[in-house]
Design a protein around this motif. Sequence first.
Motif, PDB file in Angstrom:
ATOM      1  N   UNK A   7       0.807  -1.219   0.000  1.00  0.00           N
ATOM      2  CA  UNK A   7       0.000   0.000   0.000  1.00  0.00           C
ATOM      3  C   UNK A   7       0.843   1.274   0.000  1.00  0.00           C
ATOM      4  N   UNK A   8       2.079   1.201   0.478  1.00  0.00           N
ATOM      5  CA  UNK A   8       2.941   2.387   0.450  1.00  0.00           C
ATOM      6  C   UNK A   8       4.387   1.963   0.679  1.00  0.00           C
ATOM      7  N   UNK A   9       5.283   2.891   0.380  1.00  0.00           N
ATOM      8  CA  UNK A   9       6.705   2.642   0.603  1.00  0.00           C
ATOM      9  C   UNK A   9       7.400   3.962   0.907  1.00  0.00           C
ATOM     10  N   UNK A  10       8.506   3.861   1.632  1.00  0.00           N
ATOM     11  CA  UNK A  10       9.301   5.042   1.962  1.00  0.00           C
ATOM     12  C   UNK A  10      10.775   4.677   1.850  1.00  0.00           C
ATOM     13  N   UNK A  11      11.567   5.598   1.354  1.00  0.00           N
ATOM     14  CA  UNK A  11      12.998   5.394   1.163  1.00  0.00           C
ATOM     15  C   UNK A  11      13.750   6.219   2.194  1.00  0.00           C
ATOM     16  N   UNK A  20      20.546  10.106   9.162  1.00  0.00           N
ATOM     17  CA  UNK A  20      19.683  10.232   7.990  1.00  0.00           C
ATOM     18  C   UNK A  20      20.132  11.396   7.121  1.00  0.00           C
ATOM     19  N   UNK A  21      20.339  11.092   5.852  1.00  0.00           N
ATOM     20  CA  UNK A  21      20.720  12.100   4.873  1.00  0.00           C
ATOM     21  C   UNK A  21      19.488  12.590   4.128  1.00  0.00           C
ATOM     22  N   UNK A  22      18.580  11.659   3.827  1.00  0.00           N
ATOM     23  CA  UNK A  22      17.420  11.986   3.011  1.00  0.00           C
ATOM     24  C   UNK A  22      16.320  10.963   3.282  1.00  0.00           C
ATOM     25  N   UNK A  23      15.093  11.415   3.326  1.00  0.00           N
ATOM     26  CA  UNK A  23      13.929  10.533   3.427  1.00  0.00           C
ATOM     27  C   UNK A  23      12.954  10.901   2.322  1.00  0.00           C
ATOM     28  N   UNK A  24      12.410   9.881   1.677  1.00  0.00           N
ATOM     29  CA  UNK A  24      11.459  10.105   0.593  1.00  0.00           C
ATOM     30  C   UNK A  24      10.207   9.279   0.884  1.00  0.00           C
ATOM     31  N   UNK A  25       9.123   9.922   1.312  1.00  0.00           N
ATOM     32  CA  UNK A  25       7.879   9.180   1.542  1.00  0.00           C
ATOM     33  C   UNK A  25       7.125   8.961   0.230  1.00  0.00           C
ATOM     34  N   UNK A  36      16.150   3.238  -7.925  1.00  0.00           N
ATOM     35  CA  UNK A  36      16.529   3.604  -6.552  1.00  0.00           C
ATOM     36  C   UNK A  36      18.040   3.760  -6.456  1.00  0.00           C
ATOM     37  N   UNK A  37      18.783   2.841  -7.051  1.00  0.00           N
ATOM     38  CA  UNK A  37      20.248   2.907  -7.011  1.00  0.00           C
ATOM     39  C   UNK A  37      20.750   4.199  -7.663  1.00  0.00           C
ATOM     40  N   UNK A  38      20.157   4.575  -8.780  1.00  0.00           N
ATOM     41  CA  UNK A  38      20.554   5.830  -9.448  1.00  0.00           C
ATOM     42  C   UNK A  38      20.241   7.037  -8.572  1.00  0.00           C
ATOM     43  N   UNK A  39      19.107   7.008  -7.882  1.00  0.00           N
ATOM     44  CA  UNK A  39      18.751   8.103  -6.984  1.00  0.00           C
ATOM     45  C   UNK A  39      19.756   8.198  -5.834  1.00  0.00           C
ATOM     46  N   UNK A  40      20.124   7.047  -5.265  1.00  0.00           N
ATOM     47  CA  UNK A  40      21.103   7.038  -4.175  1.00  0.00           C
ATOM     48  C   UNK A  40      22.453   7.548  -4.671  1.00  0.00           C
ATOM     49  N   UNK A  41      22.855   7.160  -5.874  1.00  0.00           N
ATOM     50  CA  UNK A  41      24.100   7.682  -6.455  1.00  0.00           C
ATOM     51  C   UNK A  41      24.056   9.202  -6.561  1.00  0.00           C
ATOM     52  N   UNK A  42      22.924   9.745  -6.977  1.00  0.00           N
ATOM     53  CA  UNK A  42      22.786  11.199  -7.091  1.00  0.00           C
ATOM     54  C   UNK A  42      22.882  11.865  -5.727  1.00  0.00           C
ATOM     55  N   UNK A  43      22.262  11.273  -4.720  1.00  0.00           N
ATOM     56  CA  UNK A  43      22.340  11.831  -3.364  1.00  0.00           C
ATOM     57  C   UNK A  43      23.779  11.787  -2.861  1.00  0.00           C
ATOM     58  N   UNK A  44      24.485  10.685  -3.146  1.00  0.00           N
ATOM     59  CA  UNK A  44      25.896  10.605  -2.741  1.00  0.00           C
ATOM     60  C   UNK A  44      26.723  11.709  -3.397  1.00  0.00           C
ATOM     61  N   UNK A  51      29.865   7.733   0.835  1.00  0.00           N
ATOM     62  CA  UNK A  51      28.966   6.607   0.594  1.00  0.00           C
ATOM     63  C   UNK A  51      27.741   6.664   1.500  1.00  0.00           C
ATOM     64  N   UNK A  52      26.627   6.221   0.964  1.00  0.00           N
ATOM     65  CA  UNK A  52      25.371   6.168   1.709  1.00  0.00           C
ATOM     66  C   UNK A  52      24.757   4.773   1.560  1.00  0.00           C
ATOM     67  N   UNK A  53      23.879   4.437   2.465  1.00  0.00           N
ATOM     68  CA  UNK A  53      23.102   3.213   2.350  1.00  0.00           C
ATOM     69  C   UNK A  53      21.636   3.604   2.216  1.00  0.00           C
ATOM     70  N   UNK A  54      20.871   2.748   1.577  1.00  0.00           N
ATOM     71  CA  UNK A  54      19.460   3.039   1.357  1.00  0.00           C
ATOM     72  C   UNK A  54      18.611   1.875   1.829  1.00  0.00           C
ATOM     73  N   UNK A  55      17.449   2.219   2.379  1.00  0.00           N
ATOM     74  CA  UNK A  55      16.499   1.206   2.827  1.00  0.00           C
ATOM     75  C   UNK A  55      15.119   1.611   2.344  1.00  0.00           C
ATOM     76  N   UNK A  56      14.440   0.681   1.700  1.00  0.00           N
ATOM     77  CA  UNK A  56      13.078   0.914   1.230  1.00  0.00           C
ATOM     78  C   UNK A  56      12.143   0.115   2.134  1.00  0.00           C
TER      79      UNK A  56
END
Length: 64
Positions: A7-11, A20-25, A36-44, A51-56
Amino acid sequence: MAELKAISAALRISNNEKTRVCSVPNVAHDVAALTVANFVDAVETIYNNNPCTARLNIALEVVR
């Protein structure tokens, strides 16, 4: 028969210190991993190339 419906997801993107560097609801729950990987690369890149880690996190509804 019961089923799980996404029903929903958040990154959440964090740095090496687990800050936390960035949150995307409201991310699409079926987003492609490469997107998602490309978005994380852009944030980095924006975040001084550290380097950053991402969790969805995906919320599921039980449909009975």
